[in-house]
Design a protein around this motif. Structure first.
Motif, PDB file in Angstrom:
ATOM      1  N   ASN A 256       5.361   2.910   0.378  1.00  0.00           N
ATOM      2  CA  ASN A 256       5.890   4.508  -0.266  1.00  0.00           C
ATOM      3  C   ASN A 256       4.603   5.440   0.315  1.00  0.00           C
ATOM      4  OD1 ASN A 256       3.912   2.767  -2.325  1.00  0.00           O
ATOM      5  ND2 ASN A 256       3.499   4.951  -2.462  1.00  0.00           N
TER       6      ASN A 256
ATOM      7  N   VAL B   3       0.877  -1.027   0.040  1.00  0.00           N
ATOM      8  CA  VAL B   3       0.139   0.137  -0.070  1.00  0.00           C
ATOM      9  C   VAL B   3       1.037   1.028  -0.103  1.00  0.00           C
ATOM     10  CG1 VAL B   3      -2.052  -1.076   1.228  1.00  0.00           C
ATOM     11  CG2 VAL B   3      -0.068  -0.029   2.563  1.00  0.00           C
ATOM     12  N   GLY B   4       0.282   2.382  -0.444  1.00  0.00           N
ATOM     13  CA  GLY B   4       0.892   3.873  -0.211  1.00  0.00           C
ATOM     14  C   GLY B   4       0.336   4.192   1.085  1.00  0.00           C
TER      15      GLY B   4
ATOM     16  N   VAL C  97       7.762   0.245  -4.991  1.00  0.00           N
ATOM     17  CA  VAL C  97       6.797  -0.742  -4.300  1.00  0.00           C
ATOM     18  C   VAL C  97       7.610  -2.046  -4.012  1.00  0.00           C
ATOM     19  CG1 VAL C  97       4.591  -1.681  -4.528  1.00  0.00           C
ATOM     20  CG2 VAL C  97       4.782   0.707  -5.123  1.00  0.00           C
TER      21      VAL C  97
HETATM   22  N1  HPA Z   1      -1.259   3.645  -4.382  1.00  0.00           N
HETATM   23  C1  HPA Z   1      -2.030   2.591  -4.782  1.00  0.00           C
HETATM   24  N2  HPA Z   1      -1.750   1.421  -4.502  1.00  0.00           N
HETATM   25  C2  HPA Z   1      -0.278   1.171  -4.050  1.00  0.00           C
HETATM   26  C3  HPA Z   1       0.406   2.156  -3.824  1.00  0.00           C
HETATM   27  C4  HPA Z   1       0.100   3.551  -3.839  1.00  0.00           C
HETATM   28  O1  HPA Z   1       0.487   4.557  -3.609  1.00  0.00           O
HETATM   29  N3  HPA Z   1       1.567   1.672  -3.278  1.00  0.00           N
HETATM   30  C5  HPA Z   1       1.772   0.468  -3.225  1.00  0.00           C
HETATM   31  N4  HPA Z   1       0.184   0.234  -3.855  1.00  0.00           N
END
Ligand code: HPA
Length: 267
Positions: free
Chosen positions: A202, A83-84, A217
């Motif tokens: 991130n 995820v961010g 990522v």
């Molecule tokens: N946004 C959406 N999905 C993601 C991100 C993000 O910044 N980083 C890893 N998956």
């Protein structure tokens, strides 16, 4: 009872075990699962984006995946996702358990119950029992794991704009990703206990003041992979059959037997 592991970006296999491939055909589509014994328990592993990470988030057949896990005998699901992060409390490199979500997706097949009326409660969308198990496993292992996070699920495949991220922050999101919805809601329809473990890879768009790359990522996930695998392994080793409210999500419906057949992908 089997424990299912849904591997997000970076978690394409389980270490130290040879799993057997198994094709499960459901009315929603066919899915290739991998089955074996890991940490002394029967596990079913499903790499969400496919074994070679070729499937983008908006093309994943979430219905077939969840129905296949149900049909294959899973009752607990541990799902990882990159995820961010929008939250200073969950900086890149840290991990968090999902507790709530904002659904910003569109055009995804998001329910098993298209031709029948069933409204499932979403007050506690992620399984609280599995979340507690993950929390105590993390504490035992000395792994820092934030126990509460709101996930904004975007449709992707593009990353967000800075204005979108500011809006999601104002809406209460801590993290942003592209896959937890409808996976989590389908799991509830299938009466599976489902936990979401997020790895912040991130800062979300516009926060760090530089463009995001898919590469960063992957790099952060690679750095956190071993710890994630330890955490999952500890929970798998300690898992037992649970009688949790998630397992009774359909009890109030007189049509529950038919609903259960749909969620297990039967014709
Ligand atoms: N946004 C959406 N999905 C993601 C991100 C993000 O910044 N980083 C890893 N998956």
């Amino acid at each position: 009872m089997s424990i299912a592991l849904i591997g997000g970006t970076g978690l394409c296999r389980l270490p130290g075990v040879d799993l057997t491939r198994e094709e499960v055909v459901t009315r929603w589509g066919s899915v290739e699962l991998r089955r074996g014994t890991w940490h002394g328990r029967e596990v079913i592993f499903l790499p969400r984006h496919g074994a070679s990470h070729a499937l983008p988030p908006h093309r994943i057949n979430y219905r077939a995946n969840i129905a296949a896990l149900k049909a294959a005998g899973a009752s607990l699901v541990l799902a990882s996702s990159a995820v961010g992060t929008l939250s200073p409390d969950i900086p890149p490199g840290s991990m968090a358990l999902l507790t709530d979500f904002l659904d910003l997706t569109s055009g995804r097949e998001h329910t098993f119950f298209d031709e029948t009326v069933a409204h499932l409660d979403s007050t506690v969308p992620y399984c609280p029992t599995l979340r507690a198990m993950l929390g105590s496993a993390a504490a035992d292992l000395g792994i820092a794991l934030r126990d509460e996070a709101v996930y904004a699920c975007t449709n992707g495949p593009r990353f967000e704009t800075p204005a979108e991220i500011r809006a999601y922050r104002a809406m209460g999101a801590d993290l942003v990703g592209m896959t937890s919805v409808p996976e989590v809601t389908l799991a509830r329809e299938a009466e599976l206990c489902y936990a979401g473990i997020a790895i912040a890879t991130n800062w979300a768009a516009g926060i760090a003041g530089q463009p995001l790359t898919h590469g960063e990522v992957g790099e952060m996930m690679a750095q956190r992979l071993e710890e994630l695998q330890h955490l999952l392994g500890r929970v798998v080793a300690a898992s037992q059959p649970l009688d949790c409210p998630c397992r009774h999500a359909l009890d109030e419906y007189s049509s529950a037997p038919a609903l259960r057949r749909l969620a297990a992908g039967q014709a």
